[in-house]
Enzyme design. Structure first.
Site, PDB file in Angstrom:
ATOM      1  N   CYS A  50      -2.912   1.629   4.051  1.00 20.88           N
ATOM      2  CA  CYS A  50      -1.764   2.421   3.612  1.00 20.88           C
ATOM      3  C   CYS A  50      -0.748   2.628   4.725  1.00 20.88           C
ATOM      4  CB  CYS A  50      -2.223   3.777   3.077  1.00 20.88           C
ATOM      5  SG  CYS A  50      -3.104   4.786   4.288  1.00 20.88           S
ATOM      6  N   HIS A  99      -6.334  -4.491  20.766  1.00 18.44           N
ATOM      7  CA  HIS A  99      -5.677  -3.792  19.660  1.00 18.44           C
ATOM      8  C   HIS A  99      -6.629  -3.612  18.485  1.00 18.44           C
ATOM      9  CE1 HIS A  99      -2.587  -2.526  16.858  1.00 18.44           C
ATOM     10  NE2 HIS A  99      -3.013  -3.461  16.018  1.00 18.44           N
TER      11      HIS A  99
END
Length: 566
Positions: A50, A99
């Site tokens: 989201c 990351h």
């Protein structure tokens, strides 16, 4: 390793861009297939949640890979490349690994430490495996990311640094109060039956709501979720399922509504929410004028007399509204010469003072003169005071609490303006979490991530040289076999016992000669910058590149058969 990630998230892009760039499962599959079909990429996986969209790929050219992945993201998101590019970030090789590991640990989440991202990473890997776009690199990377995330949650208190998005959203609805106290006895409507909606329903049930109504476009899924809630051992909540058409009616009965669907349009408009509030209270839901979340607030302008003064060295047009043009706040940032001019201008007393101003022209001139002396020493006054806060109209107590966890949004942002309604959505959650204090556990998780990135890189580099070492030992074994065959030809009367002893002796000699160099080359190859040792080994021993490639393909095939989602 040539790992590349191109993406955007709540940290790099506004919610409005993330909404437009969202991907449904079908679009994600098409993006993966088009990525591996493109020239620079051999593998691909997409992580779409989201509040983030990231495309991972194993590429053979960095610049071409960045250009291709950016273009594909733009094409499949429907957002033009020129508009999307300013919000994209790029990570390569070790930075890309760092990351993803940080994402898996919840360090890059909107709510630090939330654990739902692990399930989303697992789903991303499963999708890439189903479509055969994940090869050795991405399989190893994503499975290791899952292990690192689990380690962070088990070895540290990262969970204390933040909660799941659902829990954090409910805390915002409760205005910082205890969620169980706030939720107890209320009636809840959950729109959607996916993973996030299911988590919201379960959280509300455990918090003590009296009833949970589940609405979903596929009624069977709504029924299944309602049945799970009813049969759960840890709650005694009453749960039932309704079709989506019943949402307007159920909204008039609900105290809390949580929405998280995959709809591309609004599920709840401002008009439908206003109608629900009117149905509950019997009064129209009036709009709050000037709500800061939906329209810019117009601050008061300085008195007209200030702007009419002549010879003022201060740029009045640039002064933030509400500042005194004679005070410290107004002159912050001026250089010494301008400050001196300003002090002389104030001493002349040509400014109409505001009511209640303290001191006279001499006091102001003295203050600004002192500031000028400071500026002459340090160069400039570095800071400017913030204007006094402007009182906002008091909102009435809400009768309907709305939590929108969907991206793109399910609930119209204009609902923020409705009296009697409290709406918490992805955008307001981002604002609320931006200033959250970082727990000490976060530093520990960062150390875990750094260690795991180094270990993953070393393992990857060491694995890169393994096919070369295998090819070297295969060549050595072939040389031994060839020389023993020659020996048989020259000494045909050699008995089996002596032949076996000679063969074993030659093999031991070859193994001892190769042992130290091959162990050492694996150690060197695991270090940063060690990729060249495989090339050196191939050159020194004149190894056939195709033999090395064949070993790599055989290893990949064997590993792929045994590999599955973690």
């Amino acid at each position: 390793m040539s790992l590349l990630v191109v993406g955007l998230s709540h940290r790099s892009a506004p919610v409005s861009v993330l909404e437009r760039a969202s991907f449904n499962p079908d679009a994600q599959g098409k993006l993966l297939q088009d990525t591996v079909a493109a020239e620079p990429a051999a593998e691909a996986a997409v992580l779409a949640t989201c509040n983030r969209i990231e495309l991972y790929a194993d590429v053979d050219k960095f610049h071409a890979g960045v250009a291709e992945l950016s273009t594909l993201l733009a094409q499949h998101s429907g957002v033009g490349l020129e508009e999307l590019t300013p919000y994209l970030y790029v990570h390569y090789e070790d930075r890309a690994v760092h990351h993803l590991f940080s994402v898996a640990c919840g360090l890059d989440s909107m709510v630090v430490g939330e654990g739902q991202i692990l399930g989303q990473i697992k789903d991303s890997l499963a999708r890439a495996q189903d479509l055969h776009t994940a090869g050795r690199l991405l399989n190893d990377l994503f499975q290791q990311a899952l292990r690192v995330g689990k380690r962070a949650h088990s070895e540290t208190g990262i969970d204390r640094a933040g909660q799941s998005l659902v829990t954090f959203g409910l805390e915002q609805l409760a205005a910082g109060g205890d969620v169980e106290t706030w939720a107890r006895g209320k009636k809840a409507l959950v729109i959607g039956a996916g993973s996030m909606s299911s988590l919201a329903a379960a959280t509300l049930a455990r918090a003590g709501v009296a009833e949970v109504v589940v609405a979903n476009r596929t009624f069977d899924r709504a029924e299944r979720l309602a049945r799970i809630l009813t049969e759960g051992d840890d709650t005694d909540v009453l749960a039932r399922a309704v079709p989506m058409e019943s949402v307007p009616v159920e909204l008039t009965r609900a105290d809390i509504a949580v929405s998280c669907t995959g709809a591309t349009g609004l599920v709840l408009t401002a008009e439908s929410v206003a109608a629900a509030v009117e149905g509950r209270t019997g009064r129209p839901a009036a709009e709050i004028e000037g709500d800061r979340r939906t329209e810019p607030r117009q601050d008061a302008v300085p008195p007209t007399s200030v702007g009419n003064d002549e010879n003022c060295p201060l740029d009045l047009a640039a002064v933030q509204p509400g500042f005194s043009v004679m005070g410290e706040a107004a002159v912050a940032g001026m250089d010494a010469a301008t400050l001196e001019q300003h002090a002389a201008w104030v001493a002349g007393g040509t400014v109409d003072r505001r009511e209640g101003a303290r001191g006279g022209p001499e006091a102001d001139a003295e203050l600004i003169g002192a500031l000028a002396a400071t500026a002459a020493t340090v160069g400039r006054i570095p800071e400017r005071r913030r204007p006094e806060p402007v009182d906002e109209p008091r909102r009435p107590e809400p009768v309907l609490f709305l939590l929108d966890l969907a991206m793109p949004r399910d609930i119209d942002a204009a609902v923020h303006r409705l009296a009697g309604v409290r709406l918490v959505d992805i955008e307001s959650l981002a604002e609320a979490s931006a200033g959250a204090p970082m727990a000490a556990d976060v530093d520990q998780v960062r150390r875990i991530v750094s260690d795991e990135v180094a270990a993953f890189g070393a393992a990857l580099r060491a694995a890169h040289i393994t096919p070369t070492v295998v090819a070297l030992r295969t060549m050595a074994a072939d040389v031994v076999a060839s020389e023993i065959a020659r020996l048989d030809g020259r000494l045909p009367g050699l008995d089996d016992k002596h032949r076996a002893e000679i063969t074993q002796t030659v093999r031991r000699v070859v193994d001892k000669l190769l042992h130290a160099p091959t162990v050492r080359v694996k150690q060197l190859a695991a270090e940063p910058g060690g990729a060249g040792y495989a090339d050196a080994l191939r050159t020194l021993f004149d190894l056939d590149p195709e033999t090395v490639a064949a070993v790599s393909r055989a290893e990949d095939s064997t590993t792929q058969k045994d590999r599955g989602p973690a």
